[in-house]
Design a protein around this motif. Structure first.
Motif, PDB file in Angstrom:
ATOM      1  N   PRO A   1       0.808  -1.221   0.000  1.00 53.71           N
ATOM      2  CA  PRO A   1       0.000   0.000   0.000  1.00 53.71           C
ATOM      3  C   PRO A   1       0.842   1.272   0.000  1.00 53.71           C
ATOM      4  CG  PRO A   1      -0.940  -1.599   1.508  1.00 53.71           C
ATOM      5  CD  PRO A   1       0.377  -2.160   1.064  1.00 53.71           C
ATOM      6  N   TYR A   2       1.967   1.257   0.689  1.00 62.35           N
ATOM      7  CA  TYR A   2       2.841   2.434   0.740  1.00 62.35           C
ATOM      8  C   TYR A   2       3.365   2.773  -0.652  1.00 62.35           C
ATOM      9  CZ  TYR A   2       6.576   5.495   2.510  1.00 62.35           C
ATOM     10  OH  TYR A   2       7.406   6.558   2.772  1.00 62.35           O
ATOM     11  N   GLY A   3       3.859   1.763  -1.364  1.00 62.26           N
ATOM     12  CA  GLY A   3       4.359   1.991  -2.720  1.00 62.26           C
ATOM     13  C   GLY A   3       3.257   2.363  -3.690  1.00 62.26           C
ATOM     14  N   ILE A   4       2.104   1.740  -3.547  1.00 61.85           N
ATOM     15  CA  ILE A   4       0.965   2.046  -4.411  1.00 61.85           C
ATOM     16  C   ILE A   4       0.532   3.499  -4.222  1.00 61.85           C
ATOM     17  CG2 ILE A   4      -1.489   1.541  -4.813  1.00 61.85           C
ATOM     18  CD1 ILE A   4      -0.777  -1.415  -4.030  1.00 61.85           C
ATOM     19  N   GLY A   5       0.521   3.950  -2.967  1.00 62.81           N
ATOM     20  CA  GLY A   5       0.148   5.335  -2.695  1.00 62.81           C
ATOM     21  C   GLY A   5       1.121   6.329  -3.307  1.00 62.81           C
ATOM     22  N   LYS A   6       2.420   6.037  -3.206  1.00 65.80           N
ATOM     23  CA  LYS A   6       3.421   6.921  -3.792  1.00 65.80           C
ATOM     24  C   LYS A   6       3.256   6.985  -5.315  1.00 65.80           C
ATOM     25  CE  LYS A   6       6.064   8.042  -0.172  1.00 65.80           C
ATOM     26  NZ  LYS A   6       6.285   9.426   0.297  1.00 65.80           N
ATOM     27  N   LEU A   7       2.998   5.848  -5.942  1.00 66.33           N
ATOM     28  CA  LEU A   7       2.829   5.830  -7.397  1.00 66.33           C
ATOM     29  C   LEU A   7       1.586   6.610  -7.808  1.00 66.33           C
ATOM     30  CD1 LEU A   7       3.814   4.862 -10.135  1.00 66.33           C
ATOM     31  CD2 LEU A   7       2.544   2.738  -9.783  1.00 66.33           C
ATOM     32  N   ALA A   8       0.526   6.504  -7.012  1.00 67.90           N
ATOM     33  CA  ALA A   8      -0.688   7.272  -7.314  1.00 67.90           C
ATOM     34  C   ALA A   8      -0.388   8.773  -7.307  1.00 67.90           C
ATOM     35  CB  ALA A   8      -1.783   6.938  -6.298  1.00 67.90           C
ATOM     36  N   ILE A   9       0.384   9.226  -6.336  1.00 67.25           N
ATOM     37  CA  ILE A   9       0.739  10.643  -6.277  1.00 67.25           C
ATOM     38  C   ILE A   9       1.605  11.031  -7.473  1.00 67.25           C
ATOM     39  CG2 ILE A   9       2.024  12.372  -4.965  1.00 67.25           C
ATOM     40  CD1 ILE A   9       1.076  10.887  -2.410  1.00 67.25           C
ATOM     41  N   GLU A  10       2.526  10.157  -7.868  1.00 68.20           N
ATOM     42  CA  GLU A  10       3.333  10.437  -9.060  1.00 68.20           C
ATOM     43  C   GLU A  10       2.437  10.661 -10.279  1.00 68.20           C
ATOM     44  OE1 GLU A  10       6.400   7.657  -9.919  1.00 68.20           O
ATOM     45  OE2 GLU A  10       7.350   7.795  -7.946  1.00 68.20           O
TER      46      GLU A  10
END
Length: 307
Positions: free
Chosen positions: A140-149
């Protein structure tokens, strides 16, 4: 020189970034709650903005009149995002979109985002990961960062808000908050200081790219001072260390023969992540990197001074 706003300025990386930006001659505003302690950065002449990241009005007031914004605040860690993925969506992602809306309205010239290089590439089995590789996060942490990107791409296309994405590996060093359970090195050192066993996931072969925080911010500041060739950069040491390597360094530095508690590796952990940093080094030169034992020693000294 630029008027720079650092969101998360009293945090681990943010406080070092404030120091580096001031040293480079920039006019810095430090945004944070500053609720439990005085500023952790050393720089003088910094404007303090005591605000709540989850307050739209605070963000709008903070970005007004700024040239550039650094978003180095996260309401979750990899562990808390894992335990409650909706928290990451409701706070980090949603509020970052509000921050971007405020920046677009304020005509911010450039936005810098602290993404993750440790979790965003996922388990692809590569020796090292470049910016050209697909981002396939499974946490979830990585998915959230990618969403912001992806939202950064939207705000550039829709509003012309220029941005740079910094995929940071595994930073460690001084000023890591003891209550924020993130990062093998600071967590293990605090366990050693408390006479507790050090927690190890798996057999010790898991590999990460560890970078000393002061080295990291010295990679970032030059990006502010020129037109960069790319909008995405991997930032790290460019080399890998296993958990076993790290624990041996901790033994050398502390002189303690600590016990190790082994647990099963969580399913969302990636076995090996080492970043290809050649894009950064080709454009800005090869940085001087702090040796692992030296960085661990600096971190250990601070923990002993502030148990």
């Amino acid at each position: 020189m630029a008027k720079a706003l650092v969101i998360g300025a009293n945090g681990f990386i943010g406080s070092h970034l404030v120091d580096a930006l001031v040293s480079a001659g920039h006019e810095v505003t430090a945004f944070d709650r500053f609720s439990s302690q005085e500023p952790t950065f050393d720089a003088v002449g910094v404007r303090l903005f005591r605000g709540e990241f989850l307050s739209r009005s605070d963000l709008e007031e903070a970005v007004a009149g700024q040239d550039i914004v650094f978003h180095f605040l996260s309401t979750t860690s990899p562990a808390t995002a894992e335990s409650d993925p909706t928290l990451d969506i409701r706070t980090n992602i949603a509020q970052t979109v509000e921050l971007l809306e405020a920046c677009a309205a304020a005509k911010i010239q450039h936005f810098y985002f602290a993404s993750t290089g440790g979790a965003i590439y996922g388990p692809q089995g590569k020796e090292r990961y470049s910016e050209e590789d697909r981002a396939l996060p499974i946490s979830p942490y990585g998915i959230g960062k990618l969403a912001i990107e992806h939202y950064l791409s939207y705000f550039e296309a829709r509003y012309g808000l220029q941005s740079t994405i910094l995929r940071i590996s595994n930073p460690y060093g001084t000023r890591q908050h003891p209550n924020r359970r993130q990062g093998l090195i600071p967590i293990a050192l605090r366990q050693i200081a408390a006479g507790q066993p050090v927690l190890q996931y798996g057999d010790g072969s898991m590999v990460r790219d560890y970078v000393f925080v002061e080295d990291l911010v010295h990679m970032i500041v030059p990006m502010v001072e020129r037109d960069t060739r790319h909008r995405l950069y991997n930032l790290g040491s460019g080399g890998g260390q296993s958990i076993a390597d790290i624990l041996e360094s901790l033994r050398r530095v502390t002189g303690v023969s600590f016990a190790v508690e082994v647990r099963a590796t969580p399913s969302t952990f990636v076995d090996k992540v080492v970043l290809d940093t050649s894009r950064m080094t080709e454009e800005f030169g090869t940085p001087e990197l702090t040796r692992l034992d030296e960085g661990v020693a600096a971190t250990w000294s601070e923990i002993l001074e502030n148990p």
